[in-house]
Motif scaffolding. Structure first.
Motif, PDB file in Angstrom:
ATOM      1  N   ASN A   1      28.118  20.780  31.358  1.00 17.22           N
ATOM      2  CA  ASN A   1      28.251  21.452  32.646  1.00 17.22           C
ATOM      3  C   ASN A   1      29.692  21.928  32.821  1.00 17.22           C
ATOM      4  OD1 ASN A   1      29.028  21.399  35.629  1.00 17.22           O
ATOM      5  ND2 ASN A   1      26.791  21.322  35.764  1.00 17.22           N
ATOM      6  N   ASN A   2      29.845  23.196  33.207  1.00 16.15           N
ATOM      7  CA  ASN A   2      31.188  23.790  33.272  1.00 16.15           C
ATOM      8  C   ASN A   2      32.108  23.116  34.283  1.00 16.15           C
ATOM      9  OD1 ASN A   2      30.600  25.670  31.304  1.00 16.15           O
ATOM     10  ND2 ASN A   2      29.840  27.198  32.772  1.00 16.15           N
ATOM     11  N   ILE A   3      31.526  22.520  35.318  1.00  9.11           N
ATOM     12  CA  ILE A   3      32.350  21.915  36.370  1.00  9.11           C
ATOM     13  C   ILE A   3      32.534  20.417  36.133  1.00  9.11           C
ATOM     14  CG2 ILE A   3      32.546  21.454  38.844  1.00  9.11           C
ATOM     15  CD1 ILE A   3      31.009  24.034  39.340  1.00  9.11           C
ATOM     16  N   ILE A   4      31.417  19.707  36.065  1.00  8.60           N
ATOM     17  CA  ILE A   4      31.526  18.248  35.955  1.00  8.60           C
ATOM     18  C   ILE A   4      31.821  17.792  34.527  1.00  8.60           C
ATOM     19  CG2 ILE A   4      29.096  17.674  35.485  1.00  8.60           C
ATOM     20  CD1 ILE A   4      29.418  15.387  37.536  1.00  8.60           C
ATOM     21  N   GLY A   5      31.457  18.641  33.543  1.00  8.82           N
ATOM     22  CA  GLY A   5      31.686  18.275  32.144  1.00  8.82           C
ATOM     23  C   GLY A   5      33.132  17.924  31.835  1.00  8.82           C
ATOM     24  N   PRO A   6      34.081  18.807  32.166  1.00  4.45           N
ATOM     25  CA  PRO A   6      35.495  18.494  31.898  1.00  4.45           C
ATOM     26  C   PRO A   6      35.979  17.253  32.654  1.00  4.45           C
ATOM     27  CG  PRO A   6      35.210  20.840  32.279  1.00  4.45           C
ATOM     28  CD  PRO A   6      33.901  20.191  32.636  1.00  4.45           C
ATOM     29  N   LEU A   7      35.429  17.032  33.853  1.00  2.00           N
ATOM     30  CA  LEU A   7      35.829  15.852  34.629  1.00  2.00           C
ATOM     31  C   LEU A   7      35.360  14.567  33.947  1.00  2.00           C
ATOM     32  CD1 LEU A   7      35.053  17.083  38.269  1.00  2.00           C
ATOM     33  CD2 LEU A   7      37.278  16.985  37.117  1.00  2.00           C
TER      34      LEU A   7
END
Length: 261
Positions: free
Chosen positions: A201-207
């Motif tokens: 997921n572009n948003i939660i993935g990096p987090l």
């Protein structure tokens, strides 16, 4: 009424078993700052056995505090050492904190020598050297970012994460041991929550990846702190042995001078 000969026999038995405890404590101390788990387990079991043997010849109301503490911690370590560094650290701290009282127990006669180790100083300095507090704060920031991302669609998951963050914050200003135990408990909970969300997921993935990287850094630092504590204890033991040897030599020298005089 106990006769003098009976009292002498009981005291001799206590001293004999106490001597056995001291010998086995030394072996455990040398083992626990090593890396061979089988050696640690054997030394711990042997000490536990000798502690029980000593306990059995002393009336309960006369059990020293160190005896009770060691019995509990040795048994806890025997059953729980596989649960991580927190248990190892708690056991090491028990050994250090009670070492002086155990070794210098003289069954009723006063003793004023200082403890050879300052456990808290050794442990907390090692934790500072590896910036445990900074990593702990970073974990809290990572989890807060996940909660505030808006990408976690479960009220229960959000509530659980907030509870974990609160728990971590409460232990933030406590001892390194408290932090390790809290982290060991909470990180498994976090993993269970985050496994429901895709790292792609572009948003939660990096987090999530950021949290996992920080968690890995914290785990590695805890391992390094443990090794650092080992080395510090080894150095303290060597220094104490050298000091004792010098003191013994001085006593012998004084005795020789007095004899010659």
């Amino acid at each position: 009424m106990v006769s003098q000969s009976q009292a002498a026999y009981i005291m001799a038995l206590i001293k004999e078993r106490h001597s056995d405890v001291k010998d086995r404590l030394e072996k455990l101390l040398l083992a626990i700052v090593g890396t061979d788990q089988n050696t640690i387990d054997l030394a711990n079991s042997n000490l536990l056995q000798s502690l029980h043997a000593l306990k059995d010849v002393i009336a309960r109301e006369h059990h020293p505090t160190w005896l009770t503490d060691f019995l509990k911690k040795c048994q806890l370590y025997k059953s729980s050492h596989s649960k991580g560094s927190g248990i190892w650290l708690a056991h090491l701290k028990c050994i250090i904190d009670n070492y002086h009282d155990l070794v210098h127990e003289n069954w009723g006669f006063p003793d004023t020598e200082d403890s050879i180790f300052d456990a808290d100083k050794i442990i907390e300095q090692a934790a500072r050297d590896y910036k445990i507090d900074a990593l702990y704060d970073k974990i809290i920031c990572c989890l807060s970012a996940l909660v505030n991302s808006g990408e976690i669609d479960s009220f229960k998951a959000i509530g659980d994460l907030n509870n974990i963050i609160s728990t971590l914050k409460q232990s933030k200003d406590q001892t390194f041991l408290s932090k390790v135990l809290t982290w060991t408990f909470t990180k498994s909970l976090v993993s269970n929550i985050l496994k429901e969300y895709a790292k792609s997921n572009n948003i939660i993935g990096p987090l999530i990846k950021g949290y996992e990287a920080t968690a890995s850094d914290l785990d590695n630092s805890i391992v390094n702190v443990r090794e650092n504590i080992r080395q510090r204890i080894i150095e303290e033991v060597k220094e104490q042995m050298q000091t004792d040897a010098i003191q013994d030599a001085r006593v012998d020298e004084i005795g020789l001078l007095e004899y010659k005089g």
